[in-house]
Each structure stands twice: as C-alpha cells, then as structure tokens.
Write a protein that holds these residues in place. Structure first.
Motif, PDB file in Angstrom:
ATOM      1  N   THR A  31     -12.251  -2.905  -1.653  1.00  0.00           N
ATOM      2  CA  THR A  31     -12.182  -3.968  -0.665  1.00  0.00           C
ATOM      3  C   THR A  31     -10.734  -4.257  -0.280  1.00  0.00           C
ATOM      4  OG1 THR A  31     -12.924  -6.225  -0.161  1.00  0.00           O
ATOM      5  CG2 THR A  31     -12.103  -5.814  -2.387  1.00  0.00           C
ATOM      6  N   ILE A  32     -10.563  -5.083   0.714  1.00  0.00           N
ATOM      7  CA  ILE A  32      -9.240  -5.513   1.146  1.00  0.00           C
ATOM      8  C   ILE A  32      -8.562  -6.284   0.022  1.00  0.00           C
ATOM      9  CG2 ILE A  32      -8.069  -7.137   2.709  1.00  0.00           C
ATOM     10  CD1 ILE A  32     -10.051  -6.253   4.873  1.00  0.00           C
ATOM     11  N   LEU A  33      -7.274  -6.080  -0.113  1.00  0.00           N
ATOM     12  CA  LEU A  33      -6.512  -6.765  -1.154  1.00  0.00           C
ATOM     13  C   LEU A  33      -6.706  -8.278  -1.052  1.00  0.00           C
ATOM     14  CD1 LEU A  33      -4.419  -6.101  -3.427  1.00  0.00           C
ATOM     15  CD2 LEU A  33      -2.640  -6.682  -1.762  1.00  0.00           C
ATOM     16  N   GLY A  34      -7.060  -8.883  -2.188  1.00  0.00           N
ATOM     17  CA  GLY A  34      -7.307 -10.312  -2.224  1.00  0.00           C
ATOM     18  C   GLY A  34      -8.773 -10.676  -2.151  1.00  0.00           C
ATOM     19  N   LYS A  35      -9.619  -9.709  -1.793  1.00  0.00           N
ATOM     20  CA  LYS A  35     -11.062  -9.955  -1.721  1.00  0.00           C
ATOM     21  C   LYS A  35     -11.790  -9.464  -2.976  1.00  0.00           C
ATOM     22  CE  LYS A  35     -10.855 -11.488   2.546  1.00  0.00           C
ATOM     23  NZ  LYS A  35     -11.122 -12.934   2.868  1.00  0.00           N
ATOM     24  N   ASP A  73     -11.081  -8.253  -7.416  1.00  0.00           N
ATOM     25  CA  ASP A  73     -10.778  -8.857  -8.713  1.00  0.00           C
ATOM     26  C   ASP A  73      -9.380  -8.532  -9.235  1.00  0.00           C
ATOM     27  OD1 ASP A  73     -13.404  -9.973  -8.948  1.00  0.00           O
ATOM     28  OD2 ASP A  73     -14.155  -7.966  -9.445  1.00  0.00           O
ATOM     29  N   LEU A  74      -8.558  -7.870  -8.438  1.00  0.00           N
ATOM     30  CA  LEU A  74      -7.225  -7.490  -8.889  1.00  0.00           C
ATOM     31  C   LEU A  74      -6.283  -8.684  -8.929  1.00  0.00           C
ATOM     32  CD1 LEU A  74      -5.155  -5.311  -9.678  1.00  0.00           C
ATOM     33  CD2 LEU A  74      -4.701  -5.012  -7.229  1.00  0.00           C
ATOM     34  N   ASP A  75      -5.666  -8.887 -10.075  1.00  0.00           N
ATOM     35  CA  ASP A  75      -4.634  -9.923 -10.221  1.00  0.00           C
ATOM     36  C   ASP A  75      -3.291  -9.313  -9.793  1.00  0.00           C
ATOM     37  OD1 ASP A  75      -2.931 -11.989 -10.920  1.00  0.00           O
ATOM     38  OD2 ASP A  75      -3.129 -11.658 -13.091  1.00  0.00           O
ATOM     39  N   TYR A  76      -3.141  -9.138  -8.491  1.00  0.00           N
ATOM     40  CA  TYR A  76      -1.909  -8.504  -8.020  1.00  0.00           C
ATOM     41  C   TYR A  76      -0.684  -9.403  -8.162  1.00  0.00           C
ATOM     42  CZ  TYR A  76      -3.590 -10.805  -3.746  1.00  0.00           C
ATOM     43  OH  TYR A  76      -4.097 -11.709  -2.844  1.00  0.00           O
ATOM     44  N   HIS A 134      -0.814   2.637  -7.662  1.00  0.00           N
ATOM     45  CA  HIS A 134      -1.696   2.624  -6.502  1.00  0.00           C
ATOM     46  C   HIS A 134      -2.329   1.247  -6.423  1.00  0.00           C
ATOM     47  CE1 HIS A 134      -2.281   7.298  -6.563  1.00  0.00           C
ATOM     48  NE2 HIS A 134      -1.031   6.920  -6.364  1.00  0.00           N
ATOM     49  N   LEU A 135      -1.923   0.482  -5.440  1.00  0.00           N
ATOM     50  CA  LEU A 135      -2.401  -0.889  -5.281  1.00  0.00           C
ATOM     51  C   LEU A 135      -3.722  -0.853  -4.517  1.00  0.00           C
ATOM     52  CD1 LEU A 135      -1.472  -3.838  -5.858  1.00  0.00           C
ATOM     53  CD2 LEU A 135      -0.637  -3.878  -3.490  1.00  0.00           C
ATOM     54  N   LYS A 136      -4.784  -1.179  -5.223  1.00  0.00           N
ATOM     55  CA  LYS A 136      -6.127  -1.010  -4.684  1.00  0.00           C
ATOM     56  C   LYS A 136      -7.028  -2.067  -5.313  1.00  0.00           C
ATOM     57  CE  LYS A 136      -7.293   3.237  -4.831  1.00  0.00           C
ATOM     58  NZ  LYS A 136      -7.710   4.539  -5.421  1.00  0.00           N
ATOM     59  N   ASP A 137      -7.797  -2.774  -4.488  1.00  0.00           N
ATOM     60  CA  ASP A 137      -8.639  -3.855  -4.995  1.00  0.00           C
ATOM     61  C   ASP A 137     -10.104  -3.428  -5.032  1.00  0.00           C
ATOM     62  OD1 ASP A 137      -9.154  -6.333  -6.044  1.00  0.00           O
ATOM     63  OD2 ASP A 137      -8.342  -7.467  -4.358  1.00  0.00           O
ATOM     64  N   VAL A 138     -10.811  -3.934  -6.035  1.00  0.00           N
ATOM     65  CA  VAL A 138     -12.225  -3.614  -6.243  1.00  0.00           C
ATOM     66  C   VAL A 138     -12.950  -4.890  -6.649  1.00  0.00           C
ATOM     67  CG1 VAL A 138     -13.845  -2.421  -7.779  1.00  0.00           C
ATOM     68  CG2 VAL A 138     -11.908  -1.180  -6.808  1.00  0.00           C
ATOM     69  N   LYS A 139     -14.150  -5.071  -6.145  1.00  0.00           N
ATOM     70  CA  LYS A 139     -14.975  -6.216  -6.488  1.00  0.00           C
ATOM     71  C   LYS A 139     -16.116  -5.784  -7.394  1.00  0.00           C
ATOM     72  CE  LYS A 139     -16.229 -10.562  -6.125  1.00  0.00           C
ATOM     73  NZ  LYS A 139     -15.381 -11.624  -6.711  1.00  0.00           N
ATOM     74  N   ASP A 199      -5.893  -1.730  10.822  1.00  0.00           N
ATOM     75  CA  ASP A 199      -5.963  -3.194  10.784  1.00  0.00           C
ATOM     76  C   ASP A 199      -6.198  -3.700   9.369  1.00  0.00           C
ATOM     77  OD1 ASP A 199      -5.485  -3.466  13.472  1.00  0.00           O
ATOM     78  OD2 ASP A 199      -7.595  -3.609  14.029  1.00  0.00           O
ATOM     79  N   ASP A 200      -7.066  -3.028   8.614  1.00  0.00           N
ATOM     80  CA  ASP A 200      -7.322  -3.424   7.231  1.00  0.00           C
ATOM     81  C   ASP A 200      -6.073  -3.223   6.374  1.00  0.00           C
ATOM     82  OD1 ASP A 200      -9.902  -4.006   7.951  1.00  0.00           O
ATOM     83  OD2 ASP A 200     -10.793  -2.248   6.999  1.00  0.00           O
ATOM     84  N   VAL A 201      -5.384  -2.117   6.582  1.00  0.00           N
ATOM     85  CA  VAL A 201      -4.147  -1.866   5.829  1.00  0.00           C
ATOM     86  C   VAL A 201      -3.115  -2.944   6.125  1.00  0.00           C
ATOM     87  CG1 VAL A 201      -2.189  -0.287   5.582  1.00  0.00           C
ATOM     88  CG2 VAL A 201      -4.520   0.617   5.621  1.00  0.00           C
ATOM     89  N   ARG A 202      -3.020  -3.336   7.394  1.00  0.00           N
ATOM     90  CA  ARG A 202      -2.072  -4.399   7.757  1.00  0.00           C
ATOM     91  C   ARG A 202      -2.366  -5.689   6.999  1.00  0.00           C
ATOM     92  NH1 ARG A 202      -3.066  -8.363  11.073  1.00  0.00           N
ATOM     93  NH2 ARG A 202      -4.755  -7.234  12.098  1.00  0.00           N
ATOM     94  N   VAL A 203      -3.644  -6.056   6.906  1.00  0.00           N
ATOM     95  CA  VAL A 203      -4.020  -7.270   6.181  1.00  0.00           C
ATOM     96  C   VAL A 203      -3.636  -7.145   4.704  1.00  0.00           C
ATOM     97  CG1 VAL A 203      -5.959  -8.696   5.442  1.00  0.00           C
ATOM     98  CG2 VAL A 203      -5.858  -7.874   7.793  1.00  0.00           C
ATOM     99  N   CYS A 204      -3.880  -5.982   4.135  1.00  0.00           N
ATOM    100  CA  CYS A 204      -3.528  -5.759   2.726  1.00  0.00           C
ATOM    101  C   CYS A 204      -2.026  -5.876   2.509  1.00  0.00           C
ATOM    102  CB  CYS A 204      -4.006  -4.378   2.274  1.00  0.00           C
ATOM    103  SG  CYS A 204      -5.793  -4.165   2.174  1.00  0.00           S
ATOM    104  N   LEU A 205      -1.250  -5.288   3.405  1.00  0.00           N
ATOM    105  CA  LEU A 205       0.203  -5.341   3.276  1.00  0.00           C
ATOM    106  C   LEU A 205       0.722  -6.774   3.390  1.00  0.00           C
ATOM    107  CD1 LEU A 205       1.166  -2.228   5.422  1.00  0.00           C
ATOM    108  CD2 LEU A 205       1.350  -2.427   2.938  1.00  0.00           C
TER     109      LEU A 205
END
Length: 278
Positions: free
Chosen positions: A224-228, A230-233, A213-218, A262-268
C-alpha cells in the motif's frame, strides 16, 4: 538537491505549472542533519516501457519529475555490462537526468559463477556503492573475496514468506562470520509480510545495512501507499539517523505498475514529512 525557493512555494508553483507529477528537485533537501539519502528503487518504474521492456529514459523522466536524485537501479533499467561504451552511455543518460545510481540489484550470487565478479566490476565502473543480493548459502566464500577486493557493500535482500532469507535471525546467522561489507538490504514490506519488524532489522544490522527498500504493507498481506500500512517509518528513520547511516533509503512501490507516478509522489511526500520531523 538545493533551491532558492521555499519547499512550499516550489511545490505550489511547480505543481501548478507541471501538474500533479512534479514534486520539485528540493525534495528531501531540508533535513541536512539526516545523514542518509532518500531516493527510489527503480523497479517502482518498471511499467514505463518501450517495446515491451522497461525503458531507462522514460523511467528517468518520471523520476526526475518527482524530484528524485538517487536510485537503486534494478537490472531491467541498467543491464550489467563490461562494455565501456555502454557504461559511458549509461553515465551520460543518468547525468542528463541529474540522477545518481548508488545501489544496484537485486542480483543472485552463486558459488563459482563468473557473473558474481561481473556485477562487482559493473558496480565499480558505474560508481555504485552497494549491491543488493540473493546469495546461495554456499557462495559466501566467493562473496567475502569480492566485497573485500572491490570495497563495495553487499546487502542480503529478504524477499518475504518462504524465501531463504525471510527472517532477521536467518540473515544475522548467515553473515555472522563473514566480511563486515556483507550485511542486509532491508526490504521493509517483505519483512512486514513475514511478520518481522523492519525497525528491529535496522537495529540488528547496525553498521551492516546496505540499502533500505521503503515499502508499506497492511496486515502482512497488502502492499500500500506509505502511511496506509503498518510500517513504522518514523521509527525506522529515527533508528537509521541515530546510527549515522549514510546509505540510501529507496522507496519501492510495487502497485499500479503501468502508471505509479501519482502514488509514488504521495509516498515520497509522506516520507518527507517524517524526515522533517526528525
């Protein structure tokens, strides 16, 4: 997911024609050397409802518009059933949306429960490759028999602080003496909330990763949106590629429930950049 258009040209034309929702069906097609599949945990689209309940057709329409082909479906979209006509209906609806369900969950596994077998029978009928699970500690003997009989992987889902499978080491000890078809469904966001490194989880469960499950957390607090966060994806993708992981990496976005497209699109798109760089 292939196309005769370039990714850049498709995105430009598709978004102009269909608005910001469309990303294009060639999303994630470029990195043919990457063995894993990129997709969506359909829980991300739980807010698209009919009669107060998550609606499969609405979620599929949004997912298709986002260029997603692969799902880990949550039971709110595909309730478990043994009815052949219902299963056939699910398959047709998914095929019409050009969507493949390769994972299912998260579902509980309880010692002696008849529902355990029902999940696996449903997965077999649907052609699902793995189930993400939350097993009770005394249910592993039942689980061993089921995964070996059905040859369907089962990944223990970590659900963050306070959960019985919060830590990498806890899951590792739980599966150590059981079937290799029992492993971990790595929820990156919940590991981050527990101050665990998802890349280390991928390393620890090499060969026994059944779903991501690809999910980002600060700051171990805020989804949060992926890349915003602390996840080292990029590191996660690199580790999965090095292991020859052939399963699903499913984006799971929990925020903005009513209209997350829209948020999912940015993450993808952010995930695609990291895949392209591998």
């Amino acid at each position: 997911m292939t196309t005769n258009l370039s990714r850049r040209g498709f995105l430009a034309g598709g978004m102009a024609a269909a608005g910001a929702l469309a990303v294009g069906r060639d999303l994630f097609a470029a990195a043919s050397s990457v063995p894993f599949r990129m997709g969506l945990q359909s829980y991300s689209l739980r807010g698209y409802k009919e009669g107060g309940q998550p609606n499969l057709e609405k979620a599929l329409a949004v997912s298709h518009g986002l260029g997603v082909e692969f799902w880990e479906a949550f039971p709110g979209h595909l309730p478990t059933t043994a009815d052949e006509a219902t299963v056939a209906g699910y398959k047709k609806t998914l095929a019409d949306a050009k969507t493949r369900v390769v994972g299912y969950g998260v579902v509980p596994i309880r010692k002696g429960s008849p529902e355990n077998r029902e999940y696996f029978e449903f997965a077999r009928a649907m052609g699902i490759e793995y189930i993400s699970i939350d097993p009770e500690p005394d249910a592993f003997d039942d689980l061993d028999k089921l995964v070996d009989e059905f040859q369907i992987g089962a990944g223990i889902h970590n659900h963050g602080p306070g959960h019985r499978y919060e830590f990498i080491d806890t899951i590792d000890k739980a599966i150590a003496h059981h079937s290799p078809l029992i492993g971990c469904c790595i929820d990156c966001g919940h590991f981050l909330r527990s101050r665990e490194n998802p890349v280390h989880a991928a390393e620890a469960f090499a060969g026994r990763v059944y779903g991501v499950h690809l999910k980002d957390v600060k700051d171990a607090k805020h989804f949060t949106i992926l890349g915003k966060g602390d996840l080292d994806y990029p590191g996660l993708f690199k580790t999965l590629k090095s292991q020859g992981y052939k399963g699903l990496v499913a984006l799971e976005y929990e925020e903005n429930e009513d209209n997350p497209a829209d948020d999912v699109r940015v993450c993808l798109e952010e995930a695609q950049k990291a895949i392209d760089a591998l």
